[in-house]
Design an enzyme around this catalytic site. Structure first.
Site, short mmCIF file in Angstrom:
data_model
loop_
_atom_site.label_atom_id
_atom_site.label_comp_id
_atom_site.label_asym_id
_atom_site.label_seq_id
_atom_site.Cartn_x
_atom_site.Cartn_y
_atom_site.Cartn_z
N CYS A 172 11.99 -26.32 -3.57
CA CYS A 172 12.51 -27.47 -4.30
C CYS A 172 13.47 -27.01 -5.40
O CYS A 172 14.54 -26.51 -5.12
CB CYS A 172 11.31 -28.26 -4.82
SG CYS A 172 11.71 -29.86 -5.45
N LYS A 198 -1.71 -39.80 -2.72
CA LYS A 198 -1.39 -39.20 -4.01
C LYS A 198 -0.35 -38.14 -3.73
O LYS A 198 -0.67 -37.19 -3.01
CB LYS A 198 -2.64 -38.56 -4.61
CG LYS A 198 -2.33 -37.78 -5.89
CD LYS A 198 -3.54 -37.05 -6.42
CE LYS A 198 -3.17 -36.30 -7.70
NZ LYS A 198 -4.31 -35.64 -8.32
N HIS A 255 7.95 -29.46 -0.51
CA HIS A 255 6.81 -28.68 -1.01
C HIS A 255 5.90 -28.23 0.13
O HIS A 255 5.05 -29.00 0.56
CB HIS A 255 5.99 -29.51 -2.00
CG HIS A 255 6.70 -29.74 -3.30
ND1 HIS A 255 6.70 -28.82 -4.32
CD2 HIS A 255 7.45 -30.78 -3.74
CE1 HIS A 255 7.41 -29.27 -5.33
NE2 HIS A 255 7.89 -30.46 -5.01
N SER A 260 -23.30 -31.25 -14.79
CA SER A 260 -23.13 -32.67 -14.46
C SER A 260 -23.89 -33.01 -13.19
O SER A 260 -24.24 -34.16 -12.98
CB SER A 260 -21.66 -32.96 -14.25
OG SER A 260 -21.22 -32.31 -13.08
N GLY A 261 -24.12 -32.01 -12.36
CA GLY A 261 -24.75 -32.27 -11.07
C GLY A 261 -23.77 -32.12 -9.94
O GLY A 261 -24.15 -32.00 -8.78
N GLU A 295 3.48 -26.27 -0.05
CA GLU A 295 2.13 -25.95 -0.55
C GLU A 295 1.18 -27.14 -0.51
O GLU A 295 -0.04 -26.96 -0.57
CB GLU A 295 2.22 -25.40 -1.98
CG GLU A 295 2.66 -26.38 -3.07
CD GLU A 295 4.17 -26.55 -3.18
OE1 GLU A 295 4.88 -26.22 -2.20
OE2 GLU A 295 4.64 -27.03 -4.22
N GLN A 354 -13.40 -37.62 -0.75
CA GLN A 354 -13.96 -38.35 -1.90
C GLN A 354 -13.94 -39.83 -1.60
O GLN A 354 -12.93 -40.38 -1.16
CB GLN A 354 -13.14 -38.04 -3.16
CG GLN A 354 -13.86 -38.42 -4.45
CD GLN A 354 -13.15 -37.89 -5.70
OE1 GLN A 354 -12.12 -37.24 -5.62
NE2 GLN A 354 -13.70 -38.20 -6.87
P1 XMP Z 1 -6.82 -37.83 -9.84
O1 XMP Z 1 -7.31 -39.18 -10.22
O2 XMP Z 1 -6.16 -37.12 -10.98
O3 XMP Z 1 -8.12 -37.01 -9.46
O4 XMP Z 1 -5.97 -37.81 -8.61
C1 XMP Z 1 -8.15 -35.73 -8.92
C2 XMP Z 1 -9.58 -35.28 -8.97
O5 XMP Z 1 -10.00 -35.16 -10.34
C3 XMP Z 1 -11.07 -36.03 -10.61
N1 XMP Z 1 -10.86 -36.58 -11.96
C4 XMP Z 1 -11.51 -36.21 -13.05
N2 XMP Z 1 -12.47 -35.31 -13.21
N3 XMP Z 1 -12.55 -35.82 -15.50
C5 XMP Z 1 -12.99 -35.10 -14.44
O6 XMP Z 1 -13.87 -34.28 -14.60
C6 XMP Z 1 -11.59 -36.76 -15.43
O7 XMP Z 1 -11.23 -37.38 -16.40
C7 XMP Z 1 -11.05 -36.95 -14.12
N4 XMP Z 1 -10.08 -37.76 -13.65
C8 XMP Z 1 -9.99 -37.52 -12.32
C9 XMP Z 1 -11.04 -37.07 -9.52
O8 XMP Z 1 -12.30 -37.67 -9.31
C10 XMP Z 1 -10.53 -36.27 -8.34
O9 XMP Z 1 -11.58 -35.58 -7.71
#
Ligand code: XMP
Length: 638
Positions: A94, A630, A180, A234-235, A182, A562
């Protein structure tokens, strides 16, 4: 020479290792390149773009990453052009390709439109980079500028319409790709990088995961010595692997764990987690139940008291309060355990992508801040300044963490857990007090409706915003909803969901409404006043449990990286109810993701039953399925 990425726990690798230098132009994807390289068992270092050519002579290949800048910007990061004359294979990605073109005498032109999202390219010339790959393939392009004239002696090898998508100078082993390779959304990206590294640069792959694990363990022993380590668990798989690494590297008596039930956890998650931890052999484990503490918590943001949390709607403020409260409670727990914060390490489960997305200075000097993560709160920063933060997972991406966990003997039920953000359900209740509108709201609603009619659907722009990542920048933009008697041809629906944000950048997310009654009004003006409250959280927790159980019983969980449910503050006028958005994504790095395919990965029948169940059981008007990749949307909605 030092890397921009502090190799906190890693020994300097054997000098006999073949090394790849990734010169960081500041893109959020730089560390994904690094991960892809390591996935091929090849050692890599991320170095500043300005690294002089003389310092790069010991590298076997050089990759120039993409970046958010334009080569025309006054502050555009530049590099030492001599690098292209070292005789070392170079791949420019890029922005990196544009730098190569610029330095070798080609012309770069500012693009008329920014190219975001998935694009088809065609291989127009046989070449080693695309060896063994189909002629037509999907890639992720994410840049406005383009190479309009190649440097002398370069050959165009792939095109997207009239845009040059890839070029090469085979004698000098210099390659450039406008897209990209990657990221996951680039169909054959992995093979393209492998071709560059193994065929063009002839690297053997002498740096497997096992040796990286050994380096992490010995690095941990060395850093911690006889001190104690405190770990917040956190688990999720990240903190479980952190705890497992600590237990493997240190004596059990050195490891102190705390589990905080924030009240934003999933159904019965805390109890399950605590039991799992005890079976891991943790001797010192404390379990707090703290929903009230969190909902009533405030925090100081730049001298302003923000909160209590139960009144806050801004997602970043919610994250800040939750993060600060987490660590206030942690501090109290440490004191109650007689652990001295001046001597006790805090271990965090932070992964490489978390560090990239929060624009962490230790990871990249240039990356634009995408999202604040809860683990970058001031308390942790203070501890970091004392040199008392350890992040044993900082070298791993998500699927690597799972492999490491399995190598350490963690059970499948622990290592295969889907990720869950630290702020948990708190960022899945979309909080709002006012409709989100701009002057263009009504005309945008009209345009989306017209677009949707192509598939016989109704199109709405809803007066709520959600977070996305458009180009290298994050955005808070509108949500579009498609409703009516929808076709069950996923590709048709997906194409529409791709097209809408491409043509209307004010929209970053598109969802399909799964129930046909009640129908949506032509224009939705209002929202349901929504804050974090115990009953709202209970509602979402219960629905999330039903959704997860339905998917689990149907054997769908292993196909989905997820799965989450979001409480969305829109309803029929005046009902004060909510909607539910289901988000199921497939990804391995979470930097990019695609929605799971309806009809194949998720059978329509299951979704229809689930929708009916939700509508009949809960105060929910509409159930939607998020059809956005995303980018342009993020995985989470806030
Ligand atoms: P996004 O929403 O940024 O999420 O595309 C990518 C991954 O990160 C997690 N995520 C978080 N994890 N604190 C965390 O520990 C946060 O504030 C947070 N925001 C997003 C999300 O669940 C996904 O797995």
């Amino acid at each position: 020479m030092t890397s921009t990425l502090p190799e906190q726990h890693a020994k300097t690798p054997e000098t006999s290792l073949q090394k790849v230098a990734i010169l960081d132009c500041g893109a959020q994807y730089t560390k994904v390149i690094d991960r892809r390289v390591r996935e091929l068992s090849i050692y890599s270092e991320i170095l500043p773009l300005a690294t002089p050519a003389k310092d790069l002579k010991s590298y076997a290949a050089i990759i120039l990453s993409g970046g958010p800048n334009s080569v025309f910007a006054d502050d555009a990061p530049d590099f030492d052009g001599e690098i292209l004359h070292l005789g070392i294979p170079v791949l420019g990605i890029c922005y990196g390709m544009q730098l190569v073109a610029h330095h070798m005498g080609g012309t770069v032109q500012p693009g008329d439109v920014k190219e975001f999202g998935e694009t088809t390219i065609e291989i127009t010339q046989e070449n080693p980079l695309f060896k063994g790959l189909p002629n037509i393939q999907t890639v992720l392009m994410s840049h406005g500028d383009k190479v309009s004239q190649m440097p002398p002696d370069f050959i165009g090898i792939a095109h997207s319409g009239d845009i040059l998508a890839a070029m090469m100078q085979p004698a000098k082993k210099i390659y450039g790709v406008q897209f990209h390779p990657e990221v996951e959304l680039t169909e054959y990206g992995h093979a393209i990088l492998e071709n560059f590294l193994k065929t063009v640069a002839e690297l053997k792959g002498d740096y497997p995961l096992e040796s990286r694990l050994q380096e992490t363990l010995s690095g941990l022993k060395q850093t911690v010595g006889k001190a104690n380590v405190f770990v917040l668990v956190s688990g999720g798989v990240d903190s479980a692997v952190t705890a497992a690494l600590l237990l493997k590297a240190l004596e059990p008596d050195q490891v102190y764990a705390l589990h905080i039930d924030t009240g934003f956890m999933r159904h019965e998650e805390s109890d399950t987690v605590c039991k799992a931890l005890q079976s891991l052999g943790l001797k010192h484990l404390q379990h707090l139940k703290s929903q009230d503490d969190f909902l009533n918590a405030t925090t100081d943001i730049d001298g302003r008291i923000v909160g209590p949390l139960k009144t806050v709607t801004d997602p970043e403020e919610k994250r800040r309060i939750i993060g600060d409260t987490f660590f206030k409670l942690t501090q109290e727990a440490i004191l109650s355990m007689n652990l001295d914060l001046n001597r006790t390490f805090i271990a965090q489960g932070t992964l490489r992508p978390d560090l990239i997305e929060s624009g962490n200075a230790g990871v990249s000097q240039i990356a634009h801040k995408i999202k604040t993560h809860h683990n970058d709160v001031p308390l942790i920063q203070a501890q970091r300044e004392k040199g008392l933060i350890i992040e044993p997972n900082r070298d791993w991406h998500k699927d690597e963490v799972r492999k490491i966990g399995a190598m350490l003997g963690l059970s499948d039920s622990v290592v295969q857990r889907q990720p869950f953000p630290g702020p948990g359900l708190a960022i899945r209740v979309l909080c709002t007090e006012t409709p989100f509108k701009t002057d263009a709201f009504e005309s945008l609603n009209h345009s989306i409706h017209q677009k949707a009619q192509g598939l016989g659907l109704q199109g709405n722009v809803l007066p709520v915003k959600s977070v996305g990542v458009q180009g290298d920048f994050r955005s808070y933009s509108f949500l579009a909803a498609l409703s009516g008697n929808y076709p069950t041809d996923w590709e048709q629906l997906r194409n529409l969901a791709k097209e809408i944000p491409n043509h209307h950048p004010q929209i970053n997310r598109v969802a399909l409404v799964l129930n046909q009654t009640p129908s949506l009004p032509k224009l939705i003006h209002g929202i349901t006043l929504t804050h974090l409250a115990p009953e709202t959280l209970t509602l979402l927790r219960q629905i999330d449990f039903d959704v997860t159980e339905t998917f689990r019983q149907a054997g769908l969980m292993s196909k989905i990286s997820q799965l989450l449910s979001v409480l969305v503050p829109v309803s029929q006028p005046q009902t004060n109810r909510h909607s539910i958005a289901l988000r199921a994504v497939v990804t391995s790095d979470y930097m990019t993701a695609r929605p799971a395919r309806l009809g194949s990965e998720i059978p329509w029948e299951i979704l229809k039953h689930l929708t009916t169940h939700i509508i009949e059981t809960y105060p929910i008007d509409w159930v939607m399925y998020d059809m956005t990749s995303k980018p342009p949307a993020t995985v989470e909605w806030e």
